[in-house]
Enzyme design. Structure first.
Site, PDB file in Angstrom:
ATOM      1  N   ASP A  65       0.812  -1.213   0.000  1.00 39.36           N
ATOM      2  CA  ASP A  65       0.000   0.000   0.000  1.00 39.36           C
ATOM      3  C   ASP A  65       0.842   1.258   0.000  1.00 39.36           C
ATOM      4  OD1 ASP A  65      -2.365  -1.201   0.169  1.00 39.36           O
ATOM      5  OD2 ASP A  65      -2.668  -0.907   2.322  1.00 39.36           O
ATOM      6  N   LYS A  88      -2.929   4.046  -3.888  1.00 37.82           N
ATOM      7  CA  LYS A  88      -3.511   5.069  -4.757  1.00 37.82           C
ATOM      8  C   LYS A  88      -2.625   5.305  -5.958  1.00 37.82           C
ATOM      9  CE  LYS A  88      -6.522   7.745  -1.863  1.00 37.82           C
ATOM     10  NZ  LYS A  88      -6.616   8.832  -0.915  1.00 37.82           N
ATOM     11  N   MET A 107      -8.110   8.633   9.542  1.00 39.89           N
ATOM     12  CA  MET A 107      -8.683   9.182   8.297  1.00 39.89           C
ATOM     13  C   MET A 107      -9.592  10.374   8.573  1.00 39.89           C
ATOM     14  SD  MET A 107      -9.591   5.479   6.621  1.00 39.89           S
ATOM     15  CE  MET A 107     -10.189   4.785   8.158  1.00 39.89           C
TER      16      MET A 107
HETATM   17  N1  SAH Z   1      -3.997  -0.101   9.080  1.00 35.71           N
HETATM   18  C1  SAH Z   1      -3.526   1.232   9.389  1.00 35.71           C
HETATM   19  C2  SAH Z   1      -4.588   2.284   9.178  1.00 35.71           C
HETATM   20  C3  SAH Z   1      -4.977   2.481   7.759  1.00 35.71           C
HETATM   21  S1  SAH Z   1      -6.192   3.714   7.554  1.00 35.71           S
HETATM   22  C4  SAH Z   1      -2.993   1.249  10.816  1.00 35.71           C
HETATM   23  O1  SAH Z   1      -3.221   0.308  11.567  1.00 35.71           O
HETATM   24  O2  SAH Z   1      -2.316   2.219  11.178  1.00 35.71           O
HETATM   25  C5  SAH Z   1      -5.216   5.097   7.092  1.00 35.71           C
HETATM   26  C6  SAH Z   1      -5.171   6.093   8.208  1.00 35.71           C
HETATM   27  O3  SAH Z   1      -4.229   5.693   9.173  1.00 35.71           O
HETATM   28  C7  SAH Z   1      -4.702   7.466   7.783  1.00 35.71           C
HETATM   29  O4  SAH Z   1      -5.745   8.226   7.222  1.00 35.71           O
HETATM   30  C8  SAH Z   1      -4.250   8.040   9.101  1.00 35.71           C
HETATM   31  O5  SAH Z   1      -5.343   8.461   9.875  1.00 35.71           O
HETATM   32  C9  SAH Z   1      -3.657   6.821   9.765  1.00 35.71           C
HETATM   33  N2  SAH Z   1      -2.206   6.755   9.575  1.00 35.71           N
HETATM   34  C10 SAH Z   1      -1.501   5.814   8.947  1.00 35.71           C
HETATM   35  N3  SAH Z   1      -0.189   6.061   9.018  1.00 35.71           N
HETATM   36  C11 SAH Z   1      -0.052   7.191   9.738  1.00 35.71           C
HETATM   37  C12 SAH Z   1       1.045   7.954  10.197  1.00 35.71           C
HETATM   38  N4  SAH Z   1       2.302   7.613   9.910  1.00 35.71           N
HETATM   39  N5  SAH Z   1       0.801   9.069  10.937  1.00 35.71           N
HETATM   40  C13 SAH Z   1      -0.458   9.429  11.238  1.00 35.71           C
HETATM   41  N6  SAH Z   1      -1.532   8.752  10.832  1.00 35.71           N
HETATM   42  C14 SAH Z   1      -1.334   7.641  10.101  1.00 35.71           C
END
Ligand code: SAH
Length: 491
Positions: A32, A54, A169
């Site tokens: 991803d 994306k 998100m």
């Molecule tokens: N599976 C992932 C979440 C995916 S949804 C997890 O467990 O972290 C995607 C969302 O994750 C983004 O919109 C944001 O809100 C958050 N996210 C992922 N990586 C991030 C990061 N490095 N810093 C802040 N938010 C993050």
């Protein structure tokens, strides 16, 4: 076999051991946008890496297509790693993909990852639970599709939740999140933290309240990916923010020395909070020199770790080993060279306090030397042989390696040219880096010492800082001092 693997929130240090193992084994990796790029560096060179995030910042590869690829590779009996940012089962559609595996009869394993909702707050200095402040934590999606009735969140219940709310998100939905929570009874002055790019270089954190968070996030241009955390624990950041207080936090520093030496310097800079661009401009190449009869010398001087390793390569090629040095005095120019000799079973008799040729000359003052062999680079300086000759010794020089240009990839050169600092640790790094790289007008130029500074000036670049002492540690200290004088306002 299909592995649904969490890659953690971004910092490659937060990959699990199991994830690292599987990435190194995989035939195919479907990854991803949020899977850390560094995680893929451990893949086999012949592994197939397929991006399913994306496309060019626009449309997502449809989940249907991802699912099709996953099952196709799985059915073909390949070792498939489905690599996702954070944890695969936290807003990662890992559950759907696992169900698809069941349906297709393909065995799977789930490797949890550190989810952004825990990691980003932790790196911002916010414990999601804390005695007396929060006895629970809820992970919530901030991405509601207003068109779908069943996706609607129960805002009154969320507002009443007795603990910390962590929204994923949620950047675009910030105004709505804040408004609904206040409407549901949360105090308008309740602390909110928005952590952008958590655990990644360039992490930033906005600390606000429910009443002003939307406005302030817009004013500061906060963008995804970001975690929004609501609760009194957010206020602890004022005391606990540890990452952003590191002396080199927010600075990008390019390192141009040869790869084997670069990693130690890079690690030290990272510990101090810097993002490091490794752009090695040089590498050393052993020379197939003829090995003289070592028994003829009473002193053997080795002037760099590379020299030590290359000497032992020559010995090995001549079907000899450390015993060929038996009975000779061995001098090392500094502790690094002494360590390299020790790796080959030789304890240096002389190691000077000052790790330069002049220091070794001083340290040898008490030794009666008749015949000496100086083991060094082809392009080494003559200080040591000249000084020994001046004392009446017969001196031979054995060049065991040379320094040559390491090709720098264009993307790496560009990243280095955009860094806050570019570090040079020898005249050869200057020559080869400047020959390969784009113009350096942005970054501050850091030099390890006078010889390197001279090479910089010869190339028309005035060093902004010069290390003293002229060692990697001295260089790190000079960078820290310079960065402190050019402090960015912490948020
Ligand atoms: N599976 C992932 C979440 C995916 S949804 C997890 O467990 O972290 C995607 C969302 O994750 C983004 O919109 C944001 O809100 C958050 N996210 C992922 N990586 C991030 C990061 N490095 N810093 C802040 N938010 C993050």
């Amino acid at each position: 076999m299909i592995y649904l693997v969490g890659a953690g929130p971004g910092d490659p240090g937060l990959l699990t051991v199991r994830a690292t193992e599987l990435i190194a084994r995989a035939d195919v990796i479907l990854y991803d946008r949020l899977a850390p790029a560094a995680a893929l560096a451990g893949a086999r060179p012949d592994a197939e890496l397929v991006y399913v995030g994306k496309q060019g910042g626009g449309e997502q590869v449809p989940q249907e297509e991802t699912r099709r690829l996953l099952l196709e590779h799985g059915r073909a009996g390949r070792t498939v790693v489905r690599l996702k940012g954070g944890d695969p089962f936290v807003f990662g559609r890992g559950g759907e993909e696992a169900l698809a595996c069941i349906e297709a009869g393909i065995p799977f394993e789930v490797v949890p990852g550190i989810t952004a909702g825990l990691a980003a707050p932790a790196y911002a200095g916010i414990p999601v639970t804390h005695r007396e402040l929060a006895s629970g934590v809820a992970f919530v999606t901030g991405h509601e599709d207003p068109g779908k009735a069943d996706a609607a969140l129960d805002w009154p219940a969320l507002a009443a939740f007795p603990g910390t709310l962590v929204f994923y998100m949620g950047v675009r939905a910030l105004p709505r999140i804040a408004e609904r929570l206040v409407a549901g009874g949360r105090p308008p002055d309740e602390p909110v933290a928005v952590v952008e790019r958590g655990t990644l270089p360039g992490q930033r954190t906005l600390l606000a309240t429910l009443s002003d968070v939307a406005e302030r996030a817009a004013a500061e241009g906060v963008r995804a990916p970001a975690i929004t955390l609501v609760g009194p624990v957010a206020g602890l950041r004022e005391q606990l923010a540890w990452l952003e207080r590191r002396p080199l936090h927010g600075r990008t520093i390019a390192v141009t020395r040869a790869r084997p030496q670069a990693s130690a310097l890079a690690a030290r800079l990272r510990e101090l909070g810097a993002a490091v661009v490794e752009a090695p401009a040089i590498r050393t190449r052993p020379l197939a020199s003829e090995l003289p009869d070592l028994a003829r010398y009473d002193l053997i001087c080795v002037t760099s770790p590379n020299g030590a390793h290359a000497l032992f390569e020559l010995l090995d090629r001549a079907e000899l080993d450390a015993r060929a040095l038996a009975g000779r005095s061995v001098a090392a120019i500094g502790p690094g060279t002494a360590r390299a000799l020790a790796e080959h079973g030789v304890r240096a008799d002389v190691v000077p306090d000052r790790s330069v040729a002049e220091g070794l000359v001083e340290a040898l003052a008490g030794n009666a030397v008749r015949r000496a062999l100086v083991v060094r680079a082809r392009e080494g300086r003559d200080v040591l042989p000249d000084a020994l000759r001046a004392r009446g010794a017969e001196v031979d020089v054995l060049a065991v390696y040379e320094t040559v240009a390491e090709p720098i990839e264009e993307a790496t050169a560009r990243a280095a040219a955009q860094a806050d600092y570019v570090t040079f640790t020898s005249a050869s790094t200057v020559r080869h880096f400047l020959a390969a790289a784009v113009a350096l007008d942005g970054p501050r130029v850091a030099s390890i010492g006078p010889a390197t500074s001279e090479a910089l000036r010869a190339a028309g670049l005035e060093p902004d800082l010069e290390a003293d002492p002229h060692t990697p540690d001295g260089l790190v200290a000079a960078l820290v001092a310079d960065a402190a004088g050019r402090r960015r306002e912490p948020r």
